[in-house]
Design an enzyme around this catalytic site. Structure first.
Site, mmCIF file in Angstrom:
data_model
loop_
_atom_site.group_PDB
_atom_site.id
_atom_site.type_symbol
_atom_site.label_atom_id
_atom_site.label_comp_id
_atom_site.label_asym_id
_atom_site.label_seq_id
_atom_site.Cartn_x
_atom_site.Cartn_y
_atom_site.Cartn_z
ATOM 1 N N PRO A 1 82.643 -91.271 60.591
ATOM 2 C CA PRO A 1 83.274 -90.738 61.805
ATOM 3 C C PRO A 1 83.556 -89.255 61.607
ATOM 4 O O PRO A 1 84.128 -88.866 60.593
ATOM 5 C CB PRO A 1 84.582 -91.533 61.895
ATOM 6 N N MET A 2 83.135 -88.436 62.566
ATOM 7 C CA MET A 2 83.389 -86.992 62.463
ATOM 8 C C MET A 2 83.788 -86.434 63.820
ATOM 9 O O MET A 2 83.124 -86.696 64.829
ATOM 10 C CB MET A 2 82.146 -86.259 61.941
ATOM 11 N N ALA A 3 84.849 -85.650 63.798
ATOM 12 C CA ALA A 3 85.345 -85.007 65.014
ATOM 13 C C ALA A 3 84.385 -83.912 65.460
ATOM 14 O O ALA A 3 83.569 -83.435 64.676
ATOM 15 C CB ALA A 3 86.713 -84.399 64.726
ATOM 16 N N SER B 1 85.088 -91.073 65.737
ATOM 17 C CA SER B 1 86.388 -90.457 65.451
ATOM 18 C C SER B 1 87.360 -90.608 66.619
ATOM 19 O O SER B 1 86.958 -90.551 67.786
ATOM 20 C CB SER B 1 86.175 -88.968 65.164
ATOM 21 N N GLN C 1 87.445 -95.141 64.558
ATOM 22 C CA GLN C 1 88.330 -94.589 63.519
ATOM 23 C C GLN C 1 89.673 -94.208 64.149
ATOM 24 O O GLN C 1 89.726 -93.453 65.114
ATOM 25 C CB GLN C 1 87.665 -93.365 62.867
ATOM 26 N N TYR D 1 93.443 -92.525 63.895
ATOM 27 C CA TYR D 1 94.572 -91.805 63.304
ATOM 28 C C TYR D 1 95.807 -92.315 64.028
ATOM 29 O O TYR D 1 95.866 -92.241 65.262
ATOM 30 C CB TYR D 1 94.472 -90.300 63.558
ATOM 31 N N THR E 1 92.229 -94.364 59.087
ATOM 32 C CA THR E 1 92.233 -93.266 58.111
ATOM 33 C C THR E 1 93.670 -92.995 57.698
ATOM 34 O O THR E 1 94.517 -92.730 58.549
ATOM 35 C CB THR E 1 91.575 -92.001 58.711
ATOM 36 N N LYS F 1 90.446 -96.253 55.291
ATOM 37 C CA LYS F 1 89.627 -95.129 54.791
ATOM 38 C C LYS F 1 90.496 -94.046 54.155
ATOM 39 O O LYS F 1 91.494 -93.627 54.749
ATOM 40 C CB LYS F 1 88.851 -94.521 55.954
ATOM 41 N N SER G 1 87.249 -92.528 49.687
ATOM 42 C CA SER G 1 86.834 -91.275 50.335
ATOM 43 C C SER G 1 87.812 -90.160 50.035
ATOM 44 O O SER G 1 89.024 -90.375 50.027
ATOM 45 C CB SER G 1 86.783 -91.508 51.855
ATOM 46 N N HIS H 1 87.486 -87.642 52.116
ATOM 47 C CA HIS H 1 87.319 -86.977 53.408
ATOM 48 C C HIS H 1 86.364 -85.786 53.228
ATOM 49 O O HIS H 1 86.532 -84.718 53.818
ATOM 50 C CB HIS H 1 88.683 -86.492 53.912
ATOM 51 N N ASP I 1 82.273 -92.744 50.508
ATOM 52 C CA ASP I 1 81.646 -91.540 51.061
ATOM 53 C C ASP I 1 82.137 -90.327 50.287
ATOM 54 O O ASP I 1 82.910 -90.449 49.345
ATOM 55 C CB ASP I 1 81.881 -91.409 52.573
ATOM 56 N N GLY J 1 80.222 -86.392 49.469
ATOM 57 C CA GLY J 1 79.278 -85.760 48.556
ATOM 58 C C GLY J 1 77.955 -86.483 48.388
ATOM 59 O O GLY J 1 77.143 -86.083 47.544
ATOM 60 N N ARG K 1 78.576 -84.739 56.425
ATOM 61 C CA ARG K 1 77.992 -83.447 56.801
ATOM 62 C C ARG K 1 76.472 -83.439 56.934
ATOM 63 O O ARG K 1 75.972 -82.797 57.857
ATOM 64 C CB ARG K 1 78.433 -82.377 55.807
HETATM 65 C C1 LIG Z 1 83.397 -81.882 60.625
HETATM 66 C C2 LIG Z 1 84.028 -83.123 60.083
HETATM 67 C C3 LIG Z 1 84.925 -83.832 60.863
HETATM 68 C C4 LIG Z 1 85.506 -85.007 60.372
HETATM 69 N N1 LIG Z 1 86.335 -85.719 61.183
HETATM 70 C C5 LIG Z 1 86.851 -86.882 60.739
HETATM 71 C C6 LIG Z 1 87.671 -87.662 61.587
HETATM 72 O O1 LIG Z 1 87.935 -87.320 62.741
HETATM 73 N N2 LIG Z 1 88.179 -88.824 61.074
HETATM 74 C C7 LIG Z 1 87.901 -89.254 59.806
HETATM 75 O O2 LIG Z 1 88.387 -90.310 59.379
HETATM 76 N N3 LIG Z 1 87.099 -88.536 58.986
HETATM 77 C C8 LIG Z 1 86.566 -87.370 59.429
HETATM 78 N N4 LIG Z 1 85.756 -86.639 58.606
HETATM 79 C C9 LIG Z 1 85.440 -87.146 57.240
HETATM 80 C C10 LIG Z 1 84.190 -88.006 57.254
HETATM 81 O O3 LIG Z 1 84.406 -89.223 57.913
HETATM 82 C C11 LIG Z 1 83.719 -88.338 55.828
HETATM 83 O O4 LIG Z 1 84.781 -88.923 55.108
HETATM 84 C C12 LIG Z 1 83.200 -87.129 55.050
HETATM 85 O O5 LIG Z 1 82.527 -86.223 55.890
HETATM 86 C C13 LIG Z 1 82.261 -87.605 53.953
HETATM 87 O O6 LIG Z 1 81.896 -86.557 53.127
HETATM 88 P P1 LIG Z 1 80.513 -85.743 53.253
HETATM 89 O O7 LIG Z 1 80.673 -84.817 54.451
HETATM 90 O O8 LIG Z 1 80.440 -85.008 51.966
HETATM 91 O O9 LIG Z 1 79.384 -86.731 53.444
HETATM 92 C C14 LIG Z 1 85.189 -85.454 59.068
HETATM 93 C C15 LIG Z 1 84.286 -84.729 58.290
HETATM 94 C C16 LIG Z 1 83.710 -83.577 58.783
HETATM 95 C C17 LIG Z 1 82.731 -82.842 57.923
#
Ligand SMILES: Cc1cc2nc3c(=O)[nH]c(=O)nc-3n(C[C@H](O)[C@H](O)[C@H](O)COP(=O)(O)O)c2cc1C
Length: 348
Positions: A78-80, A107, A127, A129, A155, A223, A245, A247, A278, A280, A302
């Site tokens: 999940p990514m914002a 997200s 996901q 918060y 999370t 998470k 994680s 994050h 997750d 890296g 990412r």
């Molecule tokens: C731009 C961005 C936004 C993110 N937003 C959230 C989010 O809203 N909620 C959440 O639980 N994790 C969020 N994450 C964390 C990711 O879910 C994940 O744990 C993390 O990106 C994994 O690492 P990696 O980018 O090295 O693969 C975000 C990560 C990034 C890069």
């Protein structure tokens, strides 16, 4: 060091098309970035002890997550702010995920209404918060469940991009559609509430796991766990899964990395629930390592965002395809025909 240039190439392509503040937010890390630096390097240190006498007709990457069949253990984190990567945002991500037979996290901060994401047909976990005004997060989980989310990801850390500075915090971005978030809260939800009502709650108790499950009827995956005792407590409180994680190194600069934290968590709760990991993970070799160490599946962050920014749906699809193909090649090399053949004895 493993580096086929694939993810780096996508990141460069994404950087070239994104405003600096958006690239800065996506790439952002906490503190001095020690954790994020360690993460990929540590995944690169894993060495396999390949099997010589194997007997399988074809390689199978299919597995299941919480009982849901997927064609690949490479799942979308999940990514914002995906709308800042591409206008179709999570809809584009969900299409790529659907076509790969994967699953995605959505997200809390998505700008896209749940029904638009659901209509794509990819399985998705919402996901959560927990917000300072818990009525708001309750409304969101109920709406996500009604729209067809298959599980909740709770999370449990509050992320602050501490030393990275305010200029990359979306709150401070110039006004634009890309700043939009919380697309599933309605204007009337916020009437009369203090301005910090949507910020993450500072008081998170284990009871919230059961509350969320009772409210939605959905399983809860927790998470952000990096300790065996926290994993045990979450599972005893009703969690159906744990995502180990950091994050993506965005939470605490000097944090232990997720690969270093994984074995103790697996030992603590691996027999009682599914454990995912997750942070890296940058190749299918890393995916094979995570699964051999005991993870049920991995989430990728990412690299998928870079793909989405560089080429929309097809960019995200290329990441899922590339990682899954590398996983296949690694499985062939180490003598694992199926995902269940990825066992700890393969790790040297
Ligand atoms: C731009 C961005 C936004 C993110 N937003 C959230 C989010 O809203 N909620 C959440 O639980 N994790 C969020 N994450 C964390 C990711 O879910 C994940 O744990 C993390 O990106 C994994 O690492 P990696 O980018 O090295 O693969 C975000 C990560 C990034 C890069």
């Amino acid at each position: 060091m493993f580096n086929d240039g694939f993810v780096d190439g996508l990141e460069s392509a994404a950087k070239a098309v994104l405003p600096d503040y958006v690239y800065g937010y996506f790439a952002g890390i906490a503190g001095g970035g020690e954790s994020v630096q360690d993460a990929t390097e540590l995944w690169n240190t894993v060495r396999f002890r390949p099997r010589s006498f194997t007997n399988y007709a074809s390689l199978q990457t299919g597995t299941s997550v919480l009982g849901h069949a997927v064609d690949t253990p490479v799942l979308a984190a999940p990514m914002a702010q995906q709308n800042a990567a591409t206008p179709l945002a999570e809809v584009a991500m969900a299409r790529a995920v659907r076509d790969a037979g994967s699953l995605l996290g959505i997200s809390t901060n998505t700008s896209v209404p749940f029904d638009q994401i659901a209509s794509v047909g990819a399985p998705w976990w919402f996901q959560v918060y927990v917000m300072r005004d818990q009525g708001l997060s309750n409304a969101l989980v109920e709406r996500a469940a009604a729209a067809g989310a298959k599980a909740l990801i709770l999370t449990v850390e509050t992320t602050r991009l501490t030393s990275a500075g305010l200029t990359i915090d979306p709150h401070f971005w110039p006004e634009s559609p890309s700043k939009k978030r919380l697309g599933n809260l309605l204007g009337e939800d916020l009437v009369g509430l203090p301005s910090d009502a949507t910020e993450s709650s500072q008081n998170l108790s284990l009871d919230v796991i059961e509350e969320l499950r009772d409210r939605t009827g959905l399983e809860v995956v927790v998470k952000g766990i990096l300790r065996a005792d926290d994993a045990r407590a979450a599972v005893d409180a009703g969690a159906a899964g744990i995502i180990v994680s950091t994050h993506g190194g965005r939470r605490l600069g000097a944090s232990v990395s997720s690969i270093a934290a994984l074995p103790a968590v697996i030992q603590s709760v691996g027999n009682d629930c599914e454990v995912y990991v997750d942070s890296g993970i940058r190749s299918g070799v890393h995916v094979a390592a995570a699964l051999a160490l005991g993870a049920q599946a991995v989430f990728v962050g990412r690299p998928l965002m870079w793909g989405l920014a560089a080429a929309g749906e097809s960019g995200a699809a290329s990441v899922l395809a590339h990682f899954t193909q590398e996983l296949c090649e690694t499985m062939a090399g180490i003598g694992a025909g199926t995902i269940s053949d990825l066992t700890p004895d393969l790790i040297a």
